[in-house]
Design an enzyme around this catalytic site. Sequence first.
Site, PDB file in Angstrom:
ATOM      1  N   TYR A 175       0.832  -1.209   0.000  1.00 21.96           N
ATOM      2  CA  TYR A 175       0.000   0.000   0.000  1.00 21.96           C
ATOM      3  C   TYR A 175       0.868   1.261   0.000  1.00 21.96           C
ATOM      4  CZ  TYR A 175      -3.987   2.982   1.349  1.00 21.96           C
ATOM      5  OH  TYR A 175      -4.971   3.948   1.399  1.00 21.96           O
ATOM      6  N   LYS A 200       0.970   4.156  -2.919  1.00 22.04           N
ATOM      7  CA  LYS A 200       0.638   5.550  -2.644  1.00 22.04           C
ATOM      8  C   LYS A 200       1.813   6.479  -2.904  1.00 22.04           C
ATOM      9  CE  LYS A 200      -3.632   4.792  -1.674  1.00 22.04           C
ATOM     10  NZ  LYS A 200      -4.670   5.211  -2.647  1.00 22.04           N
TER      11      LYS A 200
END
Length: 251
Positions: free
Chosen positions: A152, A156
Amino acid sequence: MTSARVAVVTGAGRGIGAATALRLAGDGAKVGVLDIDADTAADTVERIRAAGGTAHAVVADVGDPAQVEGALASVAAELGPPVILVNNAGVIRDRPVQELSLDEWNTVIDVNLRGPFLLCQAIVPYLREQRWGRIVNFSSSSALGNRDQANYSAAKAGIDGLTRTLAIELGPLGVTVNAVAPGYIVTDMTAHTATRMGMDFARLQQMVAAQTPVRRVGQPEDVANAVAFLVGEEAGFVSGHTLYVTGGPMR
């Protein structure tokens, strides 16, 4: 916001995406509600229409190029050419890096980074035709690094780079490209995190609020408000930035 402008919000069936779709519709945009779940997308459309707005539900997997192009074509046919894109759709598969499977890595990268790339690429012809546009990608405070989120966090951080690059490339077309980076927001995703940690959701929120300068956790509407600013006329000289919606300064 000009009422004729058409926005597409991904992951708009619930949480931050639904709040953003509702806010943009309330500001006068026609909203393409894109989600992989037909029922939740329909629910958001119903809420927008009940409030007097205009919306169209589209079911698509943001990681599939054909489905992405079809989704934008559907919105264009139903509402008009899309000129506002909010790449909100996201998933998590949290675990320590040594336990992270390749499937879990790929799933998170596909939805959180590949999906925004595909949508940005697919909307460019519409933006070029209209000579105006707004793109808001979803980053996260996790882009700065977060335990058990190698996939993640990497996705991002990639969003931040994608955003800055597209701001340079698309600026001459009259398009601004920015990102919002939410901190702790009360959503199904953070509820799932509490369950994974074996903690009561309400108790976790209390703990996070105590460590946040404004002494509360975020709500989906807090992020929707930031998006609404970035897609508005007033933000026409703001591009290539990541706006942290975190209740305080980030490290």
